[in-house]
Design a protein around this motif. Structure first.
Motif, PDB file in Angstrom:
ATOM      1  N   VAL A 470      36.982  43.385  53.948  1.00  0.00           N
ATOM      2  CA  VAL A 470      37.012  41.990  54.385  1.00  0.00           C
ATOM      3  C   VAL A 470      37.100  41.122  53.141  1.00  0.00           C
ATOM      4  O   VAL A 470      36.235  41.204  52.263  1.00  0.00           O
ATOM      5  CB  VAL A 470      35.763  41.630  55.203  1.00  0.00           C
ATOM      6  CG1 VAL A 470      35.798  40.157  55.609  1.00  0.00           C
ATOM      7  CG2 VAL A 470      35.658  42.517  56.438  1.00  0.00           C
ATOM      8  N   GLN A 471      38.118  40.291  53.073  1.00  0.00           N
ATOM      9  CA  GLN A 471      38.316  39.418  51.914  1.00  0.00           C
ATOM     10  C   GLN A 471      38.237  37.972  52.387  1.00  0.00           C
ATOM     11  O   GLN A 471      39.011  37.548  53.249  1.00  0.00           O
ATOM     12  CB  GLN A 471      39.667  39.700  51.257  1.00  0.00           C
ATOM     13  CG  GLN A 471      39.846  39.053  49.896  1.00  0.00           C
ATOM     14  CD  GLN A 471      41.143  39.488  49.221  1.00  0.00           C
ATOM     15  OE1 GLN A 471      42.090  39.885  49.881  1.00  0.00           O
ATOM     16  NE2 GLN A 471      41.183  39.414  47.899  1.00  0.00           N
ATOM     17  N   LEU A 472      37.280  37.200  51.837  1.00  0.00           N
ATOM     18  CA  LEU A 472      37.090  35.796  52.173  1.00  0.00           C
ATOM     19  C   LEU A 472      37.558  34.941  51.004  1.00  0.00           C
ATOM     20  O   LEU A 472      37.162  35.181  49.858  1.00  0.00           O
ATOM     21  CB  LEU A 472      35.625  35.506  52.486  1.00  0.00           C
ATOM     22  CG  LEU A 472      34.961  36.400  53.546  1.00  0.00           C
ATOM     23  CD1 LEU A 472      33.496  36.015  53.715  1.00  0.00           C
ATOM     24  CD2 LEU A 472      35.694  36.299  54.877  1.00  0.00           C
ATOM     25  N   PHE A 473      38.368  33.921  51.291  1.00  0.00           N
ATOM     26  CA  PHE A 473      38.941  33.048  50.269  1.00  0.00           C
ATOM     27  C   PHE A 473      38.221  31.696  50.318  1.00  0.00           C
ATOM     28  O   PHE A 473      38.090  31.108  51.401  1.00  0.00           O
ATOM     29  CB  PHE A 473      40.432  32.835  50.521  1.00  0.00           C
ATOM     30  CG  PHE A 473      41.272  34.077  50.482  1.00  0.00           C
ATOM     31  CD1 PHE A 473      42.168  34.287  49.453  1.00  0.00           C
ATOM     32  CD2 PHE A 473      41.193  35.037  51.486  1.00  0.00           C
ATOM     33  CE1 PHE A 473      42.964  35.427  49.414  1.00  0.00           C
ATOM     34  CE2 PHE A 473      41.979  36.184  51.473  1.00  0.00           C
ATOM     35  CZ  PHE A 473      42.872  36.379  50.419  1.00  0.00           C
ATOM     36  N   PHE A 474      37.816  31.186  49.155  1.00  0.00           N
ATOM     37  CA  PHE A 474      37.092  29.910  49.099  1.00  0.00           C
ATOM     38  C   PHE A 474      37.601  29.054  47.938  1.00  0.00           C
ATOM     39  O   PHE A 474      37.988  29.574  46.890  1.00  0.00           O
ATOM     40  CB  PHE A 474      35.586  30.136  48.883  1.00  0.00           C
ATOM     41  CG  PHE A 474      34.904  30.944  49.948  1.00  0.00           C
ATOM     42  CD1 PHE A 474      34.508  30.356  51.128  1.00  0.00           C
ATOM     43  CD2 PHE A 474      34.655  32.298  49.763  1.00  0.00           C
ATOM     44  CE1 PHE A 474      33.873  31.100  52.117  1.00  0.00           C
ATOM     45  CE2 PHE A 474      34.024  33.051  50.735  1.00  0.00           C
ATOM     46  CZ  PHE A 474      33.631  32.444  51.915  1.00  0.00           C
ATOM     47  N   ALA A 475      37.540  27.728  48.139  1.00  0.00           N
ATOM     48  CA  ALA A 475      37.704  26.751  47.065  1.00  0.00           C
ATOM     49  C   ALA A 475      37.101  25.442  47.566  1.00  0.00           C
ATOM     50  O   ALA A 475      37.467  24.966  48.650  1.00  0.00           O
ATOM     51  CB  ALA A 475      39.167  26.560  46.687  1.00  0.00           C
TER      52      ALA A 475
END
Length: 621
Positions: A470-475
């Motif tokens: 599971v890869q979660l992307f944040f900014a």
């Protein structure tokens, strides 16, 4: 000859103008110019500012504080005072002190409690630590006391009980511990009370019913001590009642209290039981959140109104068919995790899917082609990228409102949202920026994000069993904590498959700055058709920077895929390496057999030699 009345009037006006012009310039009208700050107040303020590193900003020692009043003021930082002046003696007392948004302010100076005429004290959004000094009782005239979003710890001092004039008390997002103080019930002038995101324990004292002037009551995150509704009285002016995660184990009162102005009711994450019909007295509210409880029965049609944001999710005892939803309904209903019958409901295919998400009983046989990957561009349009294989991030731009769900057209994923700010009615839901992201793969994914002021969940449906990444992307593209050394902080928790993987997650801190991308990667085993990713606010973080309601979870994109070696099984040995192994094994076996043969031969020779010698020495034997 005496001057005529018009000429006399003209002379008086000219004389007045001349006197006004002779007055020195300043921030106050001429009649206030001779007033000065009380010497003790001025000395106390200078001592406080000096300890906080604001002495230079406060000006020279001879500068009168009540003449200056404002030192720094922006949405991020604020240092200002207000004064009340006595017309008789020309002396001014400091009545308001507002110092907010300074990372370097970490202590409460003792001199602060010498400002005994303070009516308002706002120390929110700083970096204050340690306990609240008992000398706070000196400020007995306080009507507004805000110290939210700091790092204060220890118990709430009993000496605070002397602040009987309080009207607004904000103490959320600190580390204050102990029982929720009963003496707060004596602050009967309170109109706004907010206590959550700390380490306080319940139960909620019954005598809180004395707070008859409340307009906003927000309690939450209380550990231990089961509470009931016995503290709620006929509060004629109450508009906001938030009791999220307060350990309430009660049923709603059979005779409900009179709350004629109530527009916001949040009872999420308690252990409430009884019939869902008990919510009918609150159907005139605009926001009604009762998810994660144990209500039972069938949802009454009277409560499904076009203007009511309704959350009944994760009440597994609900049953029956869903009432027809009005065509003009502003927001959808969030009913994930219930047992509502889909047989007589419009769009029953979606409803069946949503029911199974909550129960985790989706029928795998209905998925003839199980999926092994998933990707969504949270808050953004569909994007396709070329990797070793093409990756398509699905569109996620649906308006979920204040409580809503969206089922993807392929029935492979669902997004659920619950939450709205009680002060700011409309939630952005989706945020974006035009700024680019350099030096990162798939930069467009970070330009949009989906947000929530409470809870945001993504469900992937129909995955085949096995291990997944599971890869979660944040900014962080909203709260710029670096602007003017601002105090903004977004904190939230992340669970995957009901296992907590992050607590008080701060995107800016983890990424090393504002508008900097970062990813979280987590390995998970899927043994049922549903993978749940849950992001939720836990009462911590700033509430109002750069605007009211800028808090809660934010996510830019999600990707789920099988790792290259999903079962961690060593790869099979290539055929070419088998021949040398066989040869080596043959050599070893051959050597072992030769050694055994030589040992047998040697033993036989030794035996025959011994026998021959015995016959030579003893021929008659």
């Amino acid at each position: 000859m005496a001057p005529s009345p018009p000429l006399l009037l003209l002379l008086l006006v000219l004389t007045g103008l001349g006197l006004a012009a002779a007055q020195p310039e300043g921030p106050f009208p001429p009649f206030q110019q001779q007033r000065s700050t009380n010497a003790a107040d001025a000395a106390a303020l200078r001592a406080v500012f000096q300890q906080w590193g604001l002495a230079a900003a406060a000006g020279a020692p001879e500068e009168d504080p009540c003449q200056k009043r404002v030192w720094l003021q922006s949405f991020a930082t604020n240092a200002s005072i207000d004064c009340g002046c006595d017309a008789a003696n020309g002396e001014c007392r400091i009545t308001h002190l507002n110092v907010t948004g300074f990372w370097n302010i970490s202590v409460i100076p003792p001199a602060l409690f010498n400002l005994t005429e303070l009516v308002s004290l706002d120390l929110s959004n700083n970096n204050l630590s340690g306990s609240i000094p008992p000398e706070v009782s000196n400020l007995s005239k306080l009507e507004t006391w805000h110290f939210n979003n700091n790092k204060l710890s220890g118990p709430f001092p009993n000496e605070s009980s002397r602040l009987g004039s309080l009207q607004s008390l904000w103490m959320f997002d600190n580390y204050i511990e102990g029982l929720l103080p009963e003496f707060i019930a004596n602050f009967t002038n309170l109109t706004d009370l907010r206590i959550y995101g700390m380490k306080l324990r319940g139960p909620i004292p019954k005598n809180f019913s004395n707070l008859i002037n409340l307009e906003k009551l927000m309690l939450g995150d209380l550990d231990g001590g089961n509470s009931t509704f016995n503290f709620i009285a006929d509060w004629a002016n109450l508009s906001t009642l938030s009791l999220r995660k307060c350990g309430i184990i009660d049923q709603l009162p059979s005779t409900p209290p009179k709350l004629p102005k109530l527009t916001y009711l949040d009872l999420r994450s308690n252990n409430l039981s009884g019939s869902i019909q008990q919510l009918l007295p609150y159907r005139s509210s605009r926001y009604l959140y009762v998810g994660e409880n144990n209500f039972s029965g069938q949802l009454p049609s009277e409560i499904v109104q076009s203007s009511l944001a309704l959350d009944i999710s994760y009440n597994p005892l609900l049953n029956g068919s869903l009432p027809n939803i009005p065509a003009d309904r502003k927001w959808p209903i969030n009913y994930i995790g219930t047992s509502i019958d889909a047989s007589r409901t419009i769009n029953s295919e979606n409803l069946t899917l949503l029911n199974c998400l909550g129960m985790k009983e989706c029928n795998r046989t209905s998925y003839t082609n199980p999926i092994t990957s998933f990707a969504v561009n949270c808050g953004g349009k569909q994007k396709t990228y070329q990797d070793s294989l093409p990756i398509t991030f699905s569109d996620d731009t649906s308006n979920l409102g204040a409580a809503g769900i969206h089922v993807d057209t392929d029935k492979q994923w669902v997004v659920s949202h619950v939450g709205s700010d009680p002060v700011v009615s409309e939630s952005p839901g989706i945020v974006n920026t035009n700024q680019g992201f350099l030096g990162v793969d798939m930069p467009e994914l970070y330009q949009t994000a989906r947000t929530s002021r409470s809870a945001l969940s993504y469900y992937v449906v129909g995955l085949s069993n096995g291990k997944y990444t599971v890869q979660l992307f944040f900014a962080e593209i909203v709260i710029d904590s670096q602007l003017n050394h601002g105090p903004g902080r977004r904190l939230f928790n992340i669970d995957i498959q009901d296992q907590n993987i992050k607590t008080d997650f701060d995107i800016t801190k983890e990424a090393g700055g504002f508008r900097r991308p970062m990813n979280i990667t987590y390995e998970v085993t899927v043994d049922n058709p549903v993978l749940k990713i849950h992001l939720y606010w836990n009462g911590r973080g700033t509430c109002c920077i750069p605007y009211e309601g800028a808090y809660g979870p934010l996510v830019s994109a999600i990707r789920v895929f099988r790792p290259k070696n999903p079962n961690n099984i060593p790869p099979p040995t290539p055929p070419r390496s088998a021949r040398p192994d066989n040869k080596r094994r043959g050599v070893v076996v051959g050597i072992a057999a030769l050694c055994i043969a030589m040992a047998v031969i040697s033993s036989s020779v030794a035996y025959l030699w011994w026998k021959w010698v015995s016959l030579v020495k003893h021929p008659n034997a």
